[in-house]
Design a protein around this motif. Structure first.
Motif, PDB file in Angstrom:
ATOM      1  N   ASP A  48     -20.757 -43.275 -41.075  1.00  0.00           N
ATOM      2  CA  ASP A  48     -21.636 -44.039 -40.194  1.00  0.00           C
ATOM      3  C   ASP A  48     -21.144 -43.876 -38.764  1.00  0.00           C
ATOM      4  OD1 ASP A  48     -23.328 -45.154 -42.169  1.00  0.00           O
ATOM      5  OD2 ASP A  48     -21.827 -46.662 -42.639  1.00  0.00           O
ATOM      6  N   ALA A  49     -22.068 -43.843 -37.814  1.00  0.00           N
ATOM      7  CA  ALA A  49     -21.720 -43.656 -36.398  1.00  0.00           C
ATOM      8  C   ALA A  49     -22.553 -44.610 -35.565  1.00  0.00           C
ATOM      9  CB  ALA A  49     -21.976 -42.209 -35.982  1.00  0.00           C
ATOM     10  N   ALA A  50     -21.881 -45.521 -34.856  1.00  0.00           N
ATOM     11  CA  ALA A  50     -22.629 -46.552 -34.138  1.00  0.00           C
ATOM     12  C   ALA A  50     -21.836 -47.094 -32.968  1.00  0.00           C
ATOM     13  CB  ALA A  50     -22.993 -47.695 -35.091  1.00  0.00           C
ATOM     14  N   VAL A  51     -22.528 -47.861 -32.136  1.00  0.00           N
ATOM     15  CA  VAL A  51     -21.939 -48.648 -31.059  1.00  0.00           C
ATOM     16  C   VAL A  51     -22.371 -50.090 -31.323  1.00  0.00           C
ATOM     17  CG1 VAL A  51     -21.773 -49.000 -28.570  1.00  0.00           C
ATOM     18  CG2 VAL A  51     -22.191 -46.694 -29.486  1.00  0.00           C
ATOM     19  N   SER A  52     -21.399 -51.005 -31.402  1.00  0.00           N
ATOM     20  CA  SER A  52     -21.751 -52.362 -31.806  1.00  0.00           C
ATOM     21  C   SER A  52     -20.888 -53.392 -31.097  1.00  0.00           C
ATOM     22  CB  SER A  52     -21.591 -52.527 -33.323  1.00  0.00           C
ATOM     23  OG  SER A  52     -20.231 -52.402 -33.704  1.00  0.00           O
ATOM     24  N   ASN A  53     -21.331 -54.626 -31.152  1.00  0.00           N
ATOM     25  CA  ASN A  53     -20.540 -55.735 -30.617  1.00  0.00           C
ATOM     26  C   ASN A  53     -19.393 -56.087 -31.552  1.00  0.00           C
ATOM     27  OD1 ASN A  53     -22.057 -56.717 -28.139  1.00  0.00           O
ATOM     28  ND2 ASN A  53     -23.694 -56.678 -29.640  1.00  0.00           N
ATOM     29  N   GLU A  54     -19.659 -56.005 -32.863  1.00  0.00           N
ATOM     30  CA  GLU A  54     -18.637 -56.325 -33.850  1.00  0.00           C
ATOM     31  C   GLU A  54     -18.372 -55.092 -34.692  1.00  0.00           C
ATOM     32  OE1 GLU A  54     -18.887 -60.665 -35.210  1.00  0.00           O
ATOM     33  OE2 GLU A  54     -20.963 -60.154 -34.828  1.00  0.00           O
ATOM     34  N   LEU A  55     -17.104 -54.876 -35.012  1.00  0.00           N
ATOM     35  CA  LEU A  55     -16.717 -53.622 -35.635  1.00  0.00           C
ATOM     36  C   LEU A  55     -17.323 -53.422 -37.017  1.00  0.00           C
ATOM     37  CD1 LEU A  55     -12.994 -53.328 -34.573  1.00  0.00           C
ATOM     38  CD2 LEU A  55     -14.885 -51.847 -33.931  1.00  0.00           C
ATOM     39  N   PHE A  56     -17.874 -52.221 -37.186  1.00  0.00           N
ATOM     40  CA  PHE A  56     -18.423 -51.760 -38.456  1.00  0.00           C
ATOM     41  C   PHE A  56     -19.613 -52.595 -38.921  1.00  0.00           C
ATOM     42  CE2 PHE A  56     -13.650 -50.830 -39.019  1.00  0.00           C
ATOM     43  CZ  PHE A  56     -13.727 -49.749 -38.161  1.00  0.00           C
ATOM     44  N   TYR A  57     -20.268 -53.220 -37.948  1.00  0.00           N
ATOM     45  CA  TYR A  57     -21.484 -53.976 -38.209  1.00  0.00           C
ATOM     46  C   TYR A  57     -22.548 -53.444 -37.258  1.00  0.00           C
ATOM     47  CZ  TYR A  57     -24.713 -57.887 -38.799  1.00  0.00           C
ATOM     48  OH  TYR A  57     -25.828 -58.663 -39.054  1.00  0.00           O
ATOM     49  N   PHE A  58     -23.721 -53.108 -37.768  1.00  0.00           N
ATOM     50  CA  PHE A  58     -24.735 -52.410 -36.973  1.00  0.00           C
ATOM     51  C   PHE A  58     -25.601 -53.421 -36.223  1.00  0.00           C
ATOM     52  CE2 PHE A  58     -24.228 -50.433 -41.240  1.00  0.00           C
ATOM     53  CZ  PHE A  58     -23.338 -49.442 -40.862  1.00  0.00           C
ATOM     54  N   ASP A  59     -25.383 -53.520 -34.894  1.00  0.00           N
ATOM     55  CA  ASP A  59     -26.131 -54.531 -34.152  1.00  0.00           C
ATOM     56  C   ASP A  59     -26.498 -54.108 -32.730  1.00  0.00           C
ATOM     57  OD1 ASP A  59     -23.720 -54.667 -32.824  1.00  0.00           O
ATOM     58  OD2 ASP A  59     -23.271 -56.737 -33.365  1.00  0.00           O
ATOM     59  N   HIS A  60     -26.273 -52.828 -32.376  1.00  0.00           N
ATOM     60  CA  HIS A  60     -26.568 -52.434 -30.991  1.00  0.00           C
ATOM     61  C   HIS A  60     -27.346 -51.114 -30.942  1.00  0.00           C
ATOM     62  CE1 HIS A  60     -26.366 -52.490 -26.710  1.00  0.00           C
ATOM     63  NE2 HIS A  60     -25.526 -51.471 -26.624  1.00  0.00           N
ATOM     64  N   VAL A  61     -26.645 -49.993 -30.895  1.00  0.00           N
ATOM     65  CA  VAL A  61     -27.329 -48.695 -30.837  1.00  0.00           C
ATOM     66  C   VAL A  61     -26.575 -47.678 -31.697  1.00  0.00           C
ATOM     67  CG1 VAL A  61     -28.309 -49.049 -28.531  1.00  0.00           C
ATOM     68  CG2 VAL A  61     -26.041 -47.981 -28.774  1.00  0.00           C
ATOM     69  N   PRO A  62     -27.266 -46.605 -32.121  1.00  0.00           N
ATOM     70  CA  PRO A  62     -26.581 -45.556 -32.881  1.00  0.00           C
ATOM     71  C   PRO A  62     -25.833 -44.606 -31.962  1.00  0.00           C
ATOM     72  CG  PRO A  62     -28.869 -44.960 -32.596  1.00  0.00           C
ATOM     73  CD  PRO A  62     -28.708 -46.340 -31.977  1.00  0.00           C
ATOM     74  N   MET A  63     -24.800 -43.969 -32.484  1.00  0.00           N
ATOM     75  CA  MET A  63     -24.237 -42.797 -31.814  1.00  0.00           C
ATOM     76  C   MET A  63     -25.142 -41.606 -32.112  1.00  0.00           C
ATOM     77  SD  MET A  63     -20.095 -42.970 -32.407  1.00  0.00           S
ATOM     78  CE  MET A  63     -19.904 -41.272 -31.825  1.00  0.00           C
ATOM     79  N   ARG A  64     -25.310 -40.736 -31.146  1.00  0.00           N
ATOM     80  CA  ARG A  64     -26.101 -39.529 -31.354  1.00  0.00           C
ATOM     81  C   ARG A  64     -25.242 -38.454 -32.032  1.00  0.00           C
ATOM     82  NH1 ARG A  64     -31.244 -41.264 -31.090  1.00  0.00           N
ATOM     83  NH2 ARG A  64     -31.395 -42.804 -29.421  1.00  0.00           N
ATOM     84  N   LEU A  65     -25.898 -37.564 -32.759  1.00  0.00           N
ATOM     85  CA  LEU A  65     -25.186 -36.553 -33.524  1.00  0.00           C
ATOM     86  C   LEU A  65     -25.184 -35.190 -32.843  1.00  0.00           C
ATOM     87  CD1 LEU A  65     -26.411 -37.452 -37.135  1.00  0.00           C
ATOM     88  CD2 LEU A  65     -24.399 -38.287 -35.893  1.00  0.00           C
ATOM     89  N   ASP A  66     -25.746 -35.097 -31.627  1.00  0.00           N
ATOM     90  CA  ASP A  66     -25.876 -33.821 -30.929  1.00  0.00           C
ATOM     91  C   ASP A  66     -24.555 -33.081 -30.785  1.00  0.00           C
ATOM     92  OD1 ASP A  66     -27.681 -36.034 -29.989  1.00  0.00           O
ATOM     93  OD2 ASP A  66     -28.803 -34.348 -29.147  1.00  0.00           O
TER      94      ASP A  66
END
Length: 272
Positions: A48-66
């Motif tokens: 999983d790849a993300a940017v979030s307020n709380e770790l390892f919880y999906f609540d903000h935006v995804p990381m791009r895979l480019d």
């Protein structure tokens, strides 16, 4: 502000996170592998790849895979499979078809500028190649920041190997004394941070166990690298841990630019 292509914007979104204090309640960028120590004839992991307020919880935006890359144990280029990007996270698979340690991650390097034009505050983000034409000659109070960030994880099939741990000599990197896929809760781990291939002394290193959404206290540890760039981490228990080191200063490749670098990894600590 100039127009930036989609691919460049994906890279620069990572660099923008450098402005956020690591210890604050802020957005954190991370990769989370389903496992890091594997065996068997055909092991795979999902990341999983993300940017979030709380770790390892999906609540903000995804990381791009480019710009996501996979380096196989022999140093050859691997590939991400089944990649997809949703509202809050990206996810992809990696087949560990060789024995040894893989490195999976992404890196970014970009410029940010703040300046005034006719008394009005302006901001710009882009690349060094775009800089010459991006800021008007009439601009005043120009402040440049060169920001780079490396986000990576490691996964091992069979016995750990060291080929993918070799340093590039560019930016902030992890030079582990303890192998990142040989971590157990009862044993302290020692990691070194290096900046452009040299020990990064006096850096703040933040280590946070996952699952902080469900705890009253985050369990965050703040450590400082010694003269050799090393820190010793004593784990609170088994689980996934997020580590970030940041550095401000050092020589920039862009004249008159301040420099900001960061390194991020996720580490799996196994029970005894």
């Amino acid at each position: 502000m100039i127009s930036i292509r989609h691919g460049a914007l994906a890279i620069l979104s990572a660099a923008a996170l450098l402005a956020v204090p690591a210890g604050a309640s802020a957005h954190r960028q991370w990769l989370l592998p389903s496992a890091t120590v594997l065996s068997g004839s055909d092991p795979w992991i999902t990341v999983d790849a993300a940017v979030s307020n709380e770790l390892f919880y999906f609540d903000h935006v995804p990381m791009r895979l480019d710009t996501m890359t996979v380096t196989a144990p022999d140093g050859s280029k691997g590939e991400i499979k089944n990649g997809t990007t949703g509202k809050y996270r990206s996810t992809f698979d990696v087949q560990l078809d060789k024995t040894g340690t893989y490195k999976i991650g992404t890196s970014s390097d970009g410029l940010m500028a703040a300046y005034k034009l006719n008394g009005e505050a302006k901001r710009w983000r882009g690349t060094a190649a775009e800089l010459a034409t991006a800021i008007p000659k009439e601009a005043t109070e120009v402040k440049l920041t060169q920001s780079s960030r490396r986000v990576e994880v490691f996964a091992t099939r069979g016995a750990p190997t060291k080929e993918v741990l070799k340093l590039t000599g560019q930016g902030l990197e992890l030079d582990p004394v303890t192998h990142p896929n040989d971590l157990v809760a009862s044993e302290p781990a020692v990691f070194k941070l290096v900046l452009d291939g040299k020990p990064a002394a006096g850096l703040e290193v933040v280590v946070v166990p996952g699952g902080n959404r469900y705890r009253a206290a985050t369990g965050e540890m703040k450590l400082t690298t010694d003269a050799q760039g090393a820190v010793t981490i004593r784990w609170a228990g088994a689980g996934m841990y997020w580590l970030e080191a940041t550095s401000r200063g050092g020589k920039s490749s862009v004249p008159n630019a301040e420099r900001s670098t960061a390194y991020v990894t996720t580490l799996e600590v196994l029970p005894d």
